[in-house]
Design an enzyme around this catalytic site. Structure first.
Site, mmCIF file in Angstrom:
data_model
loop_
_atom_site.group_PDB
_atom_site.id
_atom_site.type_symbol
_atom_site.label_atom_id
_atom_site.label_comp_id
_atom_site.label_asym_id
_atom_site.label_seq_id
_atom_site.Cartn_x
_atom_site.Cartn_y
_atom_site.Cartn_z
ATOM 1 N N LYS A 52 0.836 -1.206 0.000
ATOM 2 C CA LYS A 52 0.000 0.000 0.000
ATOM 3 C C LYS A 52 0.872 1.259 0.000
ATOM 4 O O LYS A 52 0.604 2.213 -0.730
ATOM 5 C CB LYS A 52 -0.940 -0.025 1.224
ATOM 6 C CG LYS A 52 -2.000 -1.131 1.136
ATOM 7 C CD LYS A 52 -2.773 -1.338 2.436
ATOM 8 C CE LYS A 52 -3.695 -2.561 2.326
ATOM 9 N NZ LYS A 52 -4.441 -2.864 3.555
ATOM 10 N N GLN A 96 -4.228 -1.663 9.869
ATOM 11 C CA GLN A 96 -4.164 -2.991 9.255
ATOM 12 C C GLN A 96 -4.704 -4.046 10.220
ATOM 13 O O GLN A 96 -4.335 -4.080 11.395
ATOM 14 C CB GLN A 96 -2.719 -3.320 8.834
ATOM 15 C CG GLN A 96 -2.570 -4.602 8.049
ATOM 16 C CD GLN A 96 -3.242 -4.583 6.676
ATOM 17 O OE1 GLN A 96 -3.396 -3.521 6.062
ATOM 18 N NE2 GLN A 96 -3.666 -5.730 6.197
ATOM 19 N N ASP A 119 -10.846 2.544 4.501
ATOM 20 C CA ASP A 119 -11.121 1.102 4.473
ATOM 21 C C ASP A 119 -12.624 0.823 4.441
ATOM 22 O O ASP A 119 -13.039 -0.308 4.172
ATOM 23 C CB ASP A 119 -10.546 0.430 5.733
ATOM 24 C CG ASP A 119 -9.276 -0.359 5.457
ATOM 25 O OD1 ASP A 119 -9.100 -0.798 4.306
ATOM 26 O OD2 ASP A 119 -8.499 -0.547 6.399
HETATM 27 N N1 GUN Z 1 -6.689 -7.147 6.507
HETATM 28 C C1 GUN Z 1 -7.125 -7.873 5.449
HETATM 29 N N2 GUN Z 1 -7.694 -7.068 4.521
HETATM 30 C C2 GUN Z 1 -7.627 -5.811 5.020
HETATM 31 C C3 GUN Z 1 -8.039 -4.556 4.522
HETATM 32 O O1 GUN Z 1 -8.623 -4.422 3.438
HETATM 33 N N3 GUN Z 1 -7.777 -3.486 5.310
HETATM 34 C C4 GUN Z 1 -7.171 -3.602 6.517
HETATM 35 N N4 GUN Z 1 -6.988 -2.493 7.236
HETATM 36 N N5 GUN Z 1 -6.776 -4.752 7.016
HETATM 37 C C5 GUN Z 1 -6.995 -5.850 6.265
#
Ligand code: GUN
Length: 295
Positions: A52, A96, A119
């Site tokens: 990211k 995350q 998110d």
């Molecule tokens: N863990 C697995 N997928 C995601 C996501 O799309 N965002 C976040 N913050 N954590 C994750």
């Protein structure tokens, strides 16, 4: 059979975003800025957050990575969330997941300012999504919608079967595919670990979204000819023949299933890269001070 190429589509979207960032720069406006909080040292989470941050650099966004020790307290994490909520430099941010067990994940999600919740996990955004109001869509479902749209996959009146009811993928996917919009207007069946006769249901699917996290779970005898198959799985499977000791497997037995499909996403190179593109799209919207209108 057409491969839904998430890698290429994600690159296309990132080029579009990069062009828009150039215009923002040319106008002397603030450059979009995404922050990510990573707690602990889980290998997969480190990889995702790293991707990211790299993607931000590629499109010209600013990014900030905040790392906390696995044994940090909930209060320390909430304090970091609060700092990002009130920092005007930061347009959007993510925490995350998963978080260590001693931290209440829901409490953290609800602490995020919904206007910076790129998110789309805050209950305010989830509720707005269900009501078809402007909101941030969660990255993986948003990426799947983009893929279906850009390949002009027909969805109206189709039977969409979703396997898995996670808050991150399965549940929002079921809501989105049922909405009165494109992609959408499906008749949706949401299946999960307690579902009986799963194969009978999946064989009725025109569109299958497989998000249960079990490597190569979906076999050819579980789908009908011409189905559209979207594979959300990314499981690390031990593989001594690989230098890093593992390979990445999807939830679909691709070799068996692909020849029967009209469209299918590969793993890797399908849904995964689209998730990154969606997060960048959400961040751009957040920076513009607008919450995206979908459908
Ligand atoms: N863990 C697995 N997928 C995601 C996501 O799309 N965002 C976040 N913050 N954590 C994750």
């Amino acid at each position: 059979m057409t491969i839904l190429d998430g890698k290429q589509t994600s690159q296309n979207i990132q080029s579009e975003i990069a062009a828009e960032v150039e215009q923002i720069k040319a106008r002397g406006e603030k450059i979009p800025h995404l922050a990510a909080i990573l707690v602990g040292t889980d290998g997969a989470s480190q990889t995702y957050v790293g991707s990211k941050v790299k993607a931000c650099a590629r499109v010209g966004f600013e990014s900030t990575l905040i790392t906390l020790e696995a044994d940090c307290t909930e209060a320390e994490l909430l304090a970091e969330v609060d700092k990002l909520n009130t920092n005007d430099e930061i347009d959007g941010f993510i925490v995350q997941l998963p978080l260590p067990n001693h931290i209440d994940e829901q409490k953290v999600i609800e602490a995020v300012n919904p206007l910076k919740d790129v998110d789309g996990f805050h209950p305010s955004n989830v509720g707005k999504m269900a009501l078809n109001l402007p909101c941030f869509l969660p990255a993986t479902p948003y990426g799947i919608l983009q893929l279906l749209e850009r390949y002009k996959v027909e969805t109206e009146g189709k039977h969409c079967v979703v396997i898995g009811r996670s808050h991150i993928v399965g549940s929002p996917m079921s809501i989105l595919m049922a909405r009165n919009s494109y992609p959408g207007n499906c008749t949706v069946t949401l299946t999960h670990s307690r579902t009986r006769n799963l194969s009978e249901i999946t064989r009725e699917a025109d569109i299958l979204v497989v998000a249960l996290g079990k490597a190569e779970f979906l076999k050819a005898d579980m789908i009908k000819d011409g189905a559209v198959v979207v594979d959300v799985g990314i499981t690390r499977v031990d593989d001594p023949s690989k230098e890093r000791g593992y390979r990445i497997a999807g939830d679909v037995d691709y070799e068996q299933v692909a020849p029967k499909c009209s469209f299918i996403t590969p793993v890797p190179g399908g849904v995964g890269p689209m998730t990154i593109a969606s997060l960048l799209m959400n961040t751009l919207q957040a920076a513009k001070g607008k919450v995206a209108v979908h459908g």
